[in-house]
Design a protein around this motif. Sequence first.
Motif, PDB file in Angstrom:
ATOM      1  N   HIS A  67     -13.530 -10.750  -9.408  1.00  0.00           N
ATOM      2  CA  HIS A  67     -12.986 -11.378  -8.206  1.00  0.00           C
ATOM      3  C   HIS A  67     -11.640 -10.731  -7.849  1.00  0.00           C
ATOM      4  O   HIS A  67     -10.942 -10.216  -8.728  1.00  0.00           O
ATOM      5  N   VAL A  68     -11.296 -10.796  -6.591  1.00  0.00           N
ATOM      6  CA  VAL A  68     -10.002 -10.260  -6.128  1.00  0.00           C
ATOM      7  C   VAL A  68      -9.244 -11.368  -5.394  1.00  0.00           C
ATOM      8  O   VAL A  68      -9.744 -11.931  -4.424  1.00  0.00           O
ATOM      9  N   ILE A  69      -8.058 -11.668  -5.933  1.00  0.00           N
ATOM     10  CA  ILE A  69      -7.186 -12.688  -5.332  1.00  0.00           C
ATOM     11  C   ILE A  69      -5.947 -11.938  -4.844  1.00  0.00           C
ATOM     12  O   ILE A  69      -5.125 -11.486  -5.654  1.00  0.00           O
ATOM     13  N   GLU A  70      -5.817 -11.752  -3.562  1.00  0.00           N
ATOM     14  CA  GLU A  70      -4.684 -10.972  -3.047  1.00  0.00           C
ATOM     15  C   GLU A  70      -3.407 -11.816  -3.042  1.00  0.00           C
ATOM     16  O   GLU A  70      -3.426 -12.934  -2.528  1.00  0.00           O
ATOM     17  N   ASP A  71      -2.336 -11.267  -3.605  1.00  0.00           N
ATOM     18  CA  ASP A  71      -1.029 -11.917  -3.504  1.00  0.00           C
ATOM     19  C   ASP A  71      -0.317 -11.306  -2.299  1.00  0.00           C
ATOM     20  O   ASP A  71       0.231 -10.193  -2.366  1.00  0.00           O
ATOM     21  N   CYS A  72      -0.367 -12.064  -1.191  1.00  0.00           N
ATOM     22  CA  CYS A  72       0.227 -11.596   0.073  1.00  0.00           C
ATOM     23  C   CYS A  72       1.529 -12.345   0.348  1.00  0.00           C
ATOM     24  O   CYS A  72       1.948 -12.439   1.509  1.00  0.00           O
ATOM     25  N   CYS A  73       2.126 -12.903  -0.710  1.00  0.00           N
ATOM     26  CA  CYS A  73       3.292 -13.774  -0.507  1.00  0.00           C
ATOM     27  C   CYS A  73       4.423 -13.073   0.235  1.00  0.00           C
ATOM     28  O   CYS A  73       5.208 -13.705   0.923  1.00  0.00           O
ATOM     29  N   GLN A  74       4.520 -11.743   0.088  1.00  0.00           N
ATOM     30  CA  GLN A  74       5.584 -10.997   0.788  1.00  0.00           C
ATOM     31  C   GLN A  74       5.017 -10.165   1.944  1.00  0.00           C
ATOM     32  O   GLN A  74       5.747  -9.368   2.512  1.00  0.00           O
ATOM     33  N   ALA A  75       3.756 -10.338   2.260  1.00  0.00           N
ATOM     34  CA  ALA A  75       3.117  -9.270   3.042  1.00  0.00           C
ATOM     35  C   ALA A  75       2.425  -9.712   4.339  1.00  0.00           C
ATOM     36  O   ALA A  75       1.544  -9.014   4.828  1.00  0.00           O
ATOM     37  N   HIS A  76       2.848 -10.826   4.907  1.00  0.00           N
ATOM     38  CA  HIS A  76       2.241 -11.287   6.165  1.00  0.00           C
ATOM     39  C   HIS A  76       2.276 -10.144   7.185  1.00  0.00           C
ATOM     40  O   HIS A  76       3.344  -9.617   7.502  1.00  0.00           O
ATOM     41  N   GLY A  77       1.126  -9.794   7.694  1.00  0.00           N
ATOM     42  CA  GLY A  77       1.080  -8.772   8.752  1.00  0.00           C
ATOM     43  C   GLY A  77       1.030  -7.341   8.249  1.00  0.00           C
ATOM     44  O   GLY A  77       0.864  -6.418   9.051  1.00  0.00           O
ATOM     45  N   ALA A  78       1.174  -7.137   6.931  1.00  0.00           N
ATOM     46  CA  ALA A  78       0.999  -5.768   6.409  1.00  0.00           C
ATOM     47  C   ALA A  78      -0.488  -5.407   6.533  1.00  0.00           C
ATOM     48  O   ALA A  78      -1.354  -6.282   6.458  1.00  0.00           O
ATOM     49  N   THR A  79      -0.772  -4.122   6.737  1.00  0.00           N
ATOM     50  CA  THR A  79      -2.161  -3.724   6.958  1.00  0.00           C
ATOM     51  C   THR A  79      -2.558  -2.561   6.047  1.00  0.00           C
ATOM     52  O   THR A  79      -1.716  -1.758   5.624  1.00  0.00           O
ATOM     53  N   TRP A  80      -3.848  -2.503   5.768  1.00  0.00           N
ATOM     54  CA  TRP A  80      -4.460  -1.341   5.106  1.00  0.00           C
ATOM     55  C   TRP A  80      -5.564  -0.865   6.042  1.00  0.00           C
ATOM     56  O   TRP A  80      -6.444  -1.652   6.395  1.00  0.00           O
TER      57      TRP A  80
END
Length: 406
Positions: free
Chosen positions: A150-163
Amino acid sequence: MPEGEIKPWPEITARDRELVLASLAGDRHSFGPSNQKLQEEFAAWNGNKHALVTNSGTAALHMGIAACGLSCGDEVLVPAYTWSSSATCIMHHNCLPVFVDIDFRTMNMDPDRIEAAISPKTKAIIPVHLHGLPMDMDKVMAIAKKRHLHVIEDCCQAHGATWKGKKVGTFGHCAAFSFNQNKVVCSGEGGAFVTDDADLLERAQKVWYFGETHDPSQKEEYHVYALGWMYRAPDAVAAFGRAQLEMLDRNLASMKANAAVLAAALKATPHLLLPEAREPEGPNWYNYTLRFDMKALGHEHDAGAFRHRIVKALVAEGVDTSVWQVFSLPDMTVFRARNAYGHGCPWSCPHSRQFEYDREAYPMARRHADWHTGMTTPIRHPNGPRQAELTAKGIRKVMEHIGDIP
Ligand SMILES: Cc1ncc(COP(=O)(O)O)c(C=O)c1O
């Protein structure tokens, strides 16, 4: 306000007051209409089917661990340099963090080291998009698919960052966002769990609210179906979050523009390693993190101490910069002791594999910890390009006279 004075984050406007006061004027201060709306609005903004608003990003991460069906003794891969709760959320569920060294350039988990860290007990990966710099989600998802993780992304600092132009938090099975004071959506404290998967949502919901399953708008059942915590946020907090979310796209554009000014002004500064975004990475520039080239400066042996002296000189020149974590996670006390809540648990659990953390195994995390300094507020709205120019001027002055630093 005199030129050069940095305006605080976040900017509070009439819209924040309007929404928060409207919430207070209502009669549902626990899970109320603002919570419901923020869930819908945040899910829509990020491109997820479902969101649950929480009282912290850490709560949302823990919900992710439970939602993915992890159980005691399961192992989760996490970068060796990140916020502590990217790893402690794993222990909250009696699982074990396994650290992966970072790629010095991206500051994130090195995707080419993931496979070597996988054991028969590994069940999930937490890629952290640290400082708003996105991880290579193609590599993470390919490994996860191949190894059934499973993949749980920690986006706590990354709102709006893109790949590849797609927002983080939409690649993994679920993701966590923080809305705390420093985050690009600030509701004081708070966060969100997001997923597209209805089963994961249901399991996360139990953790979120005492192990019950009912929707908060329904009548209480007073029955616990699973081990739950209490991770919901008050309505007034959600109202604040909604007002800030309305400003998010404008604020992200301003951060990007200010970061570009800094990057151009600092390009040829001696001994300074700038954060570098290569295609298809789309950072949100949450924390514009600089590293000092301690090797070239002849300070590899006392990098951490010399870095603190450089930062002192920068602050004296009016640069609003500070050092983030000086420890890599494997160097932190709880992981050295391998004891989270007594009797060596969860490491001593009979379901756990016995292993030690080799502190020498994460040289890039340590190097980053010793070489960096970061900046958030000077490049955040309402601070504009002029502030970025003044910040760059102060940095250049110190770096050009680095020989004067004792
Ligand atoms: C990368 C990262 N993960 C998790 C968290 C936890 O978020 P919170 O403080 O809302 O619990 C934070 C922020 O503190 C963070 O920066």
